[in-house]
Design an enzyme around this catalytic site. Structure first.
Site, mmCIF file in Angstrom:
data_model
loop_
_atom_site.group_PDB
_atom_site.id
_atom_site.type_symbol
_atom_site.label_atom_id
_atom_site.label_comp_id
_atom_site.label_asym_id
_atom_site.label_seq_id
_atom_site.Cartn_x
_atom_site.Cartn_y
_atom_site.Cartn_z
ATOM 1 N N ASP A 123 0.850 -1.188 0.000
ATOM 2 C CA ASP A 123 0.000 0.000 0.000
ATOM 3 C C ASP A 123 0.894 1.248 0.000
ATOM 4 O O ASP A 123 1.697 1.430 0.916
ATOM 5 C CB ASP A 123 -0.874 -0.027 1.264
ATOM 6 C CG ASP A 123 -2.054 0.919 1.160
ATOM 7 O OD1 ASP A 123 -2.120 1.674 0.175
ATOM 8 O OD2 ASP A 123 -2.910 0.900 2.059
ATOM 9 N N ASP A 124 0.772 2.069 -1.015
ATOM 10 C CA ASP A 124 1.507 3.342 -1.073
ATOM 11 C C ASP A 124 3.031 3.188 -1.168
ATOM 12 O O ASP A 124 3.753 4.141 -0.867
ATOM 13 C CB ASP A 124 1.212 4.232 0.164
ATOM 14 C CG ASP A 124 -0.204 4.779 0.179
ATOM 15 O OD1 ASP A 124 -0.964 4.469 -0.749
ATOM 16 O OD2 ASP A 124 -0.538 5.515 1.123
ATOM 17 N N CYS A 173 -6.161 4.188 -3.670
ATOM 18 C CA CYS A 173 -6.387 2.807 -3.202
ATOM 19 C C CYS A 173 -7.637 2.141 -3.765
ATOM 20 O O CYS A 173 -7.555 1.139 -4.462
ATOM 21 C CB CYS A 173 -6.514 2.755 -1.689
ATOM 22 S SG CYS A 173 -5.112 3.403 -0.808
ATOM 23 N N HIS A 176 -10.700 -2.833 1.439
ATOM 24 C CA HIS A 176 -11.018 -1.461 1.025
ATOM 25 C C HIS A 176 -11.946 -1.370 -0.177
ATOM 26 O O HIS A 176 -11.925 -0.395 -0.924
ATOM 27 C CB HIS A 176 -9.738 -0.655 0.763
ATOM 28 C CG HIS A 176 -9.894 0.802 1.120
ATOM 29 N ND1 HIS A 176 -8.901 1.729 0.943
ATOM 30 C CD2 HIS A 176 -10.947 1.488 1.642
ATOM 31 C CE1 HIS A 176 -9.322 2.915 1.339
ATOM 32 N NE2 HIS A 176 -10.564 2.793 1.782
ATOM 33 N N ASP A 236 -0.279 -0.540 -4.800
ATOM 34 C CA ASP A 236 -1.560 -0.107 -5.381
ATOM 35 C C ASP A 236 -1.464 1.249 -6.076
ATOM 36 O O ASP A 236 -2.304 1.601 -6.896
ATOM 37 C CB ASP A 236 -2.695 -0.143 -4.344
ATOM 38 C CG ASP A 236 -2.417 0.724 -3.123
ATOM 39 O OD1 ASP A 236 -1.298 1.270 -2.997
ATOM 40 O OD2 ASP A 236 -3.325 0.858 -2.281
ATOM 41 N N GLN A 237 -0.421 2.043 -5.732
ATOM 42 C CA GLN A 237 -0.168 3.330 -6.389
ATOM 43 C C GLN A 237 1.169 3.847 -5.894
ATOM 44 O O GLN A 237 1.802 3.199 -5.074
ATOM 45 C CB GLN A 237 -1.275 4.335 -6.091
ATOM 46 C CG GLN A 237 -1.350 4.797 -4.651
ATOM 47 C CD GLN A 237 -2.537 4.230 -3.915
ATOM 48 O OE1 GLN A 237 -3.570 4.020 -4.511
ATOM 49 N NE2 GLN A 237 -2.382 3.966 -2.649
#
Ligand SMILES: *[C@@H]1O[C@H](CO)[C@@H](O)[C@H](O)[C@H]1NC(C)=O
Ligand SMILES: *[C@@H]1O[C@H](CO)[C@@H](O)[C@H](O)[C@H]1NC(C)=O
Ligand SMILES: *[C@@H]1O[C@H](CO)[C@@H](O)[C@H](O)[C@H]1NC(C)=O
Ligand SMILES: *[C@@H]1O[C@H](CO)[C@@H](O)[C@H](O)[C@H]1NC(C)=O
Ligand SMILES: *[C@@H]1O[C@H](CO)[C@@H](O)[C@H](O)[C@H]1NC(C)=O
Length: 585
Positions: free
Chosen positions: A36-37, A76, A137, A343-344
């Protein structure tokens, strides 16, 4: 006679062996790891020299490293919706038209519609055991607490253990709040206004300048008390109501505890692999790290060169290593496709009040999470499958996290859905080296609901064109992000529109510093026209679908709130994970 009997025994055996062999080759296991991130500038194999990620780097050495791997969205919820379905998030209604681009309450009714087909659903039909461990999420309920319409178990996973929402600062005591600026605008300002009116009215009344009925004072006081009450309860209850762990449909830890959290989820993922060593399986291990609130266990805290952020990355890397050694130990490595991504891009706006950097590195790329500069969408992409995918290969062609859908589905022997558009493309020809060019001649970059940019890799040239229809207004000016709002917004006065589009050739200018102009590029108009036509053709394929981010779908709905029953009544507190806390290492 004897011969014939031998044959009778041998034939089925040979057949069985052949079958088993081809099954191994055509129906591999899948371990899909999503951070994540995490920024593309963070892992060592993408050039970081100070953050230690030996296990992630090992995937690159033993497999393929994608250097133009793109998240379908820089945020996300939409990025994960696209990953799960192989489709642009706008097609499933998972692209917001307002400020709020991700779900912020566990008890809101938006989420991945059941009409969408995830790769897990298709693999389950093919006999795969499927698990999602970690962050989801993508919503939970629609109308009532029993429907679980958006829950992982309604989307093809037969086991879920993790966080239905997302890790947030507000989930960890003392880690601050992501709502600081919203609270300022929505609560503190009205509160101040009410207080000022009260004082003014009282003064005017004292001076005998104005007749103010008592009722007005009472109403104003009540209003102030109500606003304050709502604020305090919001801050007090946010954590238990939104930060909890579930196993399947049950709440197992509310609020969730960060103690050995990565170890617990990793151990559970390892148990899932062991349980399913004999059957084909799909494991999606969706890390809570490295989103804020940052956390790491005792073994990793204060060990890295990059504060809490580095500790969190290094702990996640440890977890990747644990999963790989379980595969190795069970002899499954050659029969398992492992994928690692984020995810990004890194959240560059994450800097604490004291100046400690809590967001990662996007390397040489501009921007980050929340915008479509390369830093927001160009993510790590590693794939390993020894004996099938070459080791140490680097592929610079454009690929997308939506590509995992058709790749995995085809390898599992399932047909692709033919009743809907799949935007992802099978990666195997590129990974096996049977094709040199990506199937994505065009890719479309959305900022939530809004078509932000088009990418074009023409078949007959090495250029990679990217045309922006608008760009975010970074603030303060000159910054590499949108600091007051924490993420850049996608519409209205938050963006600068470009007619003609702002054009870059990423093959020459990956940092997106020098826009191409009609003077510097004689074919400017032709290139832009081709890209605009592609955008129009694409837009015509997008249908109207229910908006999962409508106001009604993002608000907190008390009747959808999960609250684990406990001896002390309705306190929304329980811990059924205690027994797992002591993780054997
Ligand atoms: C979760 O649900 C699956 C069936 O969908 C079941 O096999 C499994 O035992 C459940 N796990 C737990 C811990 O309840
Ligand atoms: C390595 O990662 C850290 C943490 O994100 C970052 O501060 C540093 O700039 C990165 N180094 C490079 C060379 O990108
Ligand atoms: C796995 O594949 C690699 C590469 O083809 C090969 O060298 C190795 O021997 C294989 N391992 C097993 C256990 O089959
Ligand atoms: C590539 O092909 C297009 C037509 O499809 C043509 O207009 C363009 O000039 C070609 N570009 C190069 C670099 O050859
Ligand atoms: C975390 O795991 C370690 C190693 O198993 C154990 O010693 C420690 O007590 C655990 N910490 C907590 C807070 O449970």
């Amino acid at each position: 006679m004897l011969q014939a009997r031998k044959m009778k025994i041998l034939l089925p055996l040979l057949f069985f062996l052949g079958e088993a062999h081809s099954r191994a080759a055509s129906r591999p296991n899948f371990v899909l790891l999503m951070a994540d991130d995490l920024g593309i500038g963070d892992p060592g194999c993408y050039g970081n020299k100070t953050l230690r990620t030996p296990n992630i780097d090992a995937l690159a050495h033993a497999g393929v490293k994608l250097t133009q791997h793109l998240a379908a969205s820089p945020l996300c919820t939409p990025s994960r919706a696209a990953f799960m379905t192989g489709r642009y998030p706008i097609r499933s209604g998972m692209a917001s038209q307002s400020r709020v681009g991700v779900f912020i309450f566990s008890a809101s009714s938006g989420g991945l519609p059941t009409s969408e087909t995830t790769f897990a659903k298709l693999l389950k039909k093919q006999g795969y055991s499927t698990a999602l461990i970690g962050k989801w999420h993508l919503g939970m309920h629609c109308d009532d607490q029993r429907d679980f319409c958006h829950h992982p178990l309604s989307h093809g996973f037969d086991y879920f253990h993790g966080l239905p929402l997302t890790n947030l600062r507000d989930c960890k005591a003392g880690a601050g709040s992501v709502f600081t600026s919203a609270i300022r605008v929505l609560v503190l300002v009205p509160l101040q206004l009410t207080a000022v009116s009260l004082v003014t009215l009282a003064a005017l009344k004292c001076l005998g300048l104005l007749q103010v009925p008592r009722l007005v004072f009472l109403c104003l006081l009540l209003l102030a008390a109500a606003v304050l009450g709502i604020l305090l309860s919001f801050l007090h209850y946010f954590r238990p109501l939104n930060c909890f762990l579930m196993t399947n449909h049950s709440v197992t830890q509310q609020p969730m505890s960060y103690d050995n959290l990565t170890q617990r989820l990793t151990a559970d993922a390892a148990r899932f692999i062991r349980r399913n060593a004999e059957t084909p399986f799909l494991l999606v291990l969706s890390y809570l790290q490295v989103h804020t609130a940052l956390f790491s266990s005792k073994d990793f805290a204060k060990k890295s060169k990059h504060h809490a952020y580095g500790d969190a990355v290094e702990e996640m890397d440890w977890s990747v290593g644990q999963i790989m050694s379980v595969l190795e130990e069970l002899g499954l490595a050659n029969n398992t496709l492992v994928y690692f991504t984020s995810d990004q891009g890194a959240h560059v706006e994450e800097v604490t009040a004291t100046g400690e950097i809590h967001g990662g590195s996007n390397g040489i790329y501009k921007g980050g999470k929340g915008n479509n500069w390369e830093g927001g969408i160009r993510v790590p992409g590693l794939l390993r499958w020894p004996g099938v995918i070459p080791a140490g290969l680097e592929i610079a062609e454009p690929t997308s996290n939506m590509d995992i859908f058709p790749t995995v589905v085809k390898l599992a022997g399932s047909p692709l859905p033919d009743d809907r558009i799949i935007d992802g493309r099978d990666l195997m020809p590129l990974l096996r080296g049977t094709s040199q060019r990506s199937d994505h001649e065009f890719l479309f970059h959305y900022c939530n609901f809004y078509l932000n940019a088009v990418r074009w890799a023409p078949r007959n040239s090495t250029s990679v064109w990217k045309a922006f229809f608008f760009t975010p207004k970074f603030s303060p000016e000159g910054a590499n992000g949108c600091f007051p709002t924490q993420v850049c917004l996608c519409y209205g006065h938050f963006v600068t529109r470009h007619h003609p589009p702002l054009l870059f050739d990423l093959s020459k200018d990956p940092r997106e510093r020098n826009p191409v102009t009609p003077t510097s590029e004689p074919r400017f108009r032709e290139i832009v026209a081709t890209m605009e036509e592609a955008a129009t053709r694409h837009t015509q394929t997008v249908r109207d679908v229910p908006d999962q981010f409508s106001l009604g779908n993002i608000l907190w709905k008390p009747w959808l709130q999960m609250c684990c029953p406990s001896s002390s009544g309705l306190s929304c507190q329980c811990d059924r994970e205690k027994q797992d806390r002591q993780v054997s290492r």
